[in-house]
Design a protein around this motif. Structure first.
Motif, PDB file in Angstrom:
ATOM      1  N   THR A   8      -3.952 -31.660 -20.547  1.00 57.78           N
ATOM      2  CA  THR A   8      -3.875 -30.240 -20.224  1.00 57.78           C
ATOM      3  C   THR A   8      -3.676 -30.115 -18.723  1.00 57.78           C
ATOM      4  O   THR A   8      -4.537 -30.520 -17.936  1.00 57.78           O
ATOM      5  N   ILE A   9      -2.535 -29.591 -18.322  1.00 58.85           N
ATOM      6  CA  ILE A   9      -2.258 -29.382 -16.902  1.00 58.85           C
ATOM      7  C   ILE A   9      -2.482 -27.906 -16.603  1.00 58.85           C
ATOM      8  O   ILE A   9      -1.767 -27.041 -17.104  1.00 58.85           O
ATOM      9  N   GLY A  10      -3.487 -27.637 -15.793  1.00 54.88           N
ATOM     10  CA  GLY A  10      -3.848 -26.256 -15.522  1.00 54.88           C
ATOM     11  C   GLY A  10      -3.181 -25.657 -14.309  1.00 54.88           C
ATOM     12  O   GLY A  10      -3.040 -24.434 -14.206  1.00 54.88           O
ATOM     13  N   LEU A  11      -2.754 -26.519 -13.361  1.00 60.00           N
ATOM     14  CA  LEU A  11      -2.216 -25.989 -12.102  1.00 60.00           C
ATOM     15  C   LEU A  11      -1.316 -27.035 -11.462  1.00 60.00           C
ATOM     16  O   LEU A  11      -1.686 -28.206 -11.352  1.00 60.00           O
ATOM     17  N   ILE A  12      -0.123 -26.606 -11.054  1.00 61.56           N
ATOM     18  CA  ILE A  12       0.776 -27.430 -10.246  1.00 61.56           C
ATOM     19  C   ILE A  12       1.151 -26.620  -9.020  1.00 61.56           C
ATOM     20  O   ILE A  12       1.682 -25.509  -9.138  1.00 61.56           O
ATOM     21  N   LEU A  13       0.865 -27.162  -7.844  1.00 61.39           N
ATOM     22  CA  LEU A  13       1.180 -26.496  -6.581  1.00 61.39           C
ATOM     23  C   LEU A  13       2.028 -27.422  -5.708  1.00 61.39           C
ATOM     24  O   LEU A  13       1.963 -28.646  -5.847  1.00 61.39           O
ATOM     25  N   PRO A  14       2.821 -26.854  -4.798  1.00 59.66           N
ATOM     26  CA  PRO A  14       3.578 -27.704  -3.873  1.00 59.66           C
ATOM     27  C   PRO A  14       2.645 -28.523  -2.983  1.00 59.66           C
ATOM     28  O   PRO A  14       1.494 -28.145  -2.748  1.00 59.66           O
ATOM     29  N   LEU A  15       3.165 -29.627  -2.494  1.00 63.93           N
ATOM     30  CA  LEU A  15       2.387 -30.527  -1.640  1.00 63.93           C
ATOM     31  C   LEU A  15       1.679 -29.787  -0.510  1.00 63.93           C
ATOM     32  O   LEU A  15       0.500 -30.027  -0.239  1.00 63.93           O
ATOM     33  N   GLY A  16       2.374 -28.882   0.148  1.00 63.87           N
ATOM     34  CA  GLY A  16       1.807 -28.201   1.306  1.00 63.87           C
ATOM     35  C   GLY A  16       0.643 -27.286   0.985  1.00 63.87           C
ATOM     36  O   GLY A  16      -0.027 -26.790   1.902  1.00 63.87           O
ATOM     37  N   ARG A  17       0.387 -27.055  -0.296  1.00 63.52           N
ATOM     38  CA  ARG A  17      -0.719 -26.171  -0.687  1.00 63.52           C
ATOM     39  C   ARG A  17      -1.888 -26.963  -1.276  1.00 63.52           C
ATOM     40  O   ARG A  17      -2.628 -26.490  -2.118  1.00 63.52           O
ATOM     41  N   ALA A  18      -2.074 -28.185  -0.767  1.00 65.03           N
ATOM     42  CA  ALA A  18      -3.171 -29.030  -1.241  1.00 65.03           C
ATOM     43  C   ALA A  18      -4.526 -28.371  -1.008  1.00 65.03           C
ATOM     44  O   ALA A  18      -5.439 -28.498  -1.836  1.00 65.03           O
ATOM     45  N   ALA A  19      -4.675 -27.662   0.094  1.00 65.91           N
ATOM     46  CA  ALA A  19      -5.947 -26.990   0.375  1.00 65.91           C
ATOM     47  C   ALA A  19      -6.265 -25.969  -0.720  1.00 65.91           C
ATOM     48  O   ALA A  19      -7.413 -25.856  -1.170  1.00 65.91           O
ATOM     49  N   GLU A  20      -5.250 -25.243  -1.166  1.00 61.34           N
ATOM     50  CA  GLU A  20      -5.455 -24.278  -2.241  1.00 61.34           C
ATOM     51  C   GLU A  20      -5.838 -24.980  -3.541  1.00 61.34           C
ATOM     52  O   GLU A  20      -6.688 -24.491  -4.299  1.00 61.34           O
TER      53      GLU A  20
END
Length: 318
Positions: free
Chosen positions: A283-295
């Motif tokens: 189950t993949i709940g969230l994929i964000l761009p590399l630059g948004r690792a903090a988020e």
């Protein structure tokens, strides 16, 4: 190349996008063009200055990636070049466009799997397979999986159900409990309800990924001959059960994350193979761009993500 730097212990904003020199593979290593990097709960703890060991700043976090082999070091078979792979790293270096991995940790991704799914299985899949081996659920048994909507918990639900067990998923909140049922749990409960154990009843196996009072309450549900596998502390503390108390109840309590590197690699291969066969799906709940690792870290800490969190690094490498 683009990376995310950890600048020191603190809140998620200590993760800062930046640049770093491109790494080169040494003897016995490969260089991976990273498509996706996994983000784990443990990494959020290490970032904050907690966890099983300490990082020394500055460094690039990330211990698991997937992508294509771009180069190989001395002594490495060149047939790896261009292969679609996943790999654990040496503990850091994954939040980056390119990462170096020891070739013995590199595994081909089955053609039937999307790269994102394979990366989602890299850490959680090997952990779930290891715990599954420890718990040994059998047909006709009742199995309680805590944190059943999480990355590891969701896979444990599917593995136990595939073994023929009746699975009860316990999760924090009705939304996550519903996800556990979607993954194959015969019943699901909200462990935020003080009376949640009344809905569960006696069980033969407990996978304790929460710890604290939740884990302790789950222990009390075990039948004689039952097995409890303690593997997490989402509550902030591990479940402590004195050996003499477990013996008096006729149950076994183990800590399921003790394994050799060889066994962990075998568990990863097994997880990828089971996913390729359709037995389990992450189950993949969230994929964000590399630059948004903090988020991504902030979302995990807020318990806002159901399932695995990934960073999308190079879409061309996915």
């Amino acid at each position: 190349m683009r990376v995310v730097w950890w600048t020191g212990p603190g809140d998620p904003d200590v993760l800062v996008p930046g640049q770093a020199p491109e790494p080169r593979p040494g003897p016995g290593e490969v260089l991976i063009d990273v498509g996706y990097a996994g983000v784990t709960f443990v990494e959020t703890q290490l970032r904050a200055g907690r966890g099983p060991f300490r990082w020394e700043p500055p460094l690039v976090p990330g211990n698991g990636v997937g992508g294509f082999v771009a180069d190989v070091g001395p002594g490495v078979d060149r047939t790896w070049l261009g292969c679609r792979v996943v790999s654990a790293l040496s503990g850091t270096g994954g939040y980056a466009e390119r990462a170096v991995a020891a070739v013995e940790n590199v595994l081909p991704v089955p053609a039937e799997l999307e790269l994102a799914d394979a990366v989602a299985l890299l850490a959680d899949g090997r952990t779930a397979m290891l715990l599954h081996r420890s718990g040994r659920p059998r047909a006709g048994e009742r199995v309680l999986v805590e944190a059943a909507a999480g990355g590891v918990g969701g896979l444990l639900v599917q593995l136990a159900a595939a073994a023929g067990a009746t699975v009860v998923g316990a999760a924090g909140g009705s939304r996550k409990a519903a996800v556990a049922k979607e993954l194959g749990a015969a019943a699901a409960v909200d462990y935020l309800d003080p009376l949640w154990t009344d809905e569960v009843g006696p069980v033969d196996v407990v996978y304790d990924g929460v710890g604290g009072r939740i884990g302790r309450a789950a222990f009390e549900l075990l039948r004689p001959g039952g097995r409890m596998v303690v593997h997490g502390m989402a509550s902030g503390e591990m479940t402590e059960v004195p050996e003499e108390e477990a013996h008096a109840r006729g149950v076994t309590v183990t800590h399921g994350l003790q394994a050799t590197p060889e066994l962990l690699r075998a568990c990863t291969r097994d997880a990828l193979a089971e996913a390729a066969r359709g037995v389990v799906r992450p189950t993949i709940g969230l994929i964000l761009p590399l630059g948004r690792a903090a988020e991504a870290h902030a979302q995990i800490e807020r318990r806002a993500v159901v399932g695995k969190t990934l960073l999308a690094v190079r879409t061309s490498a996915a």
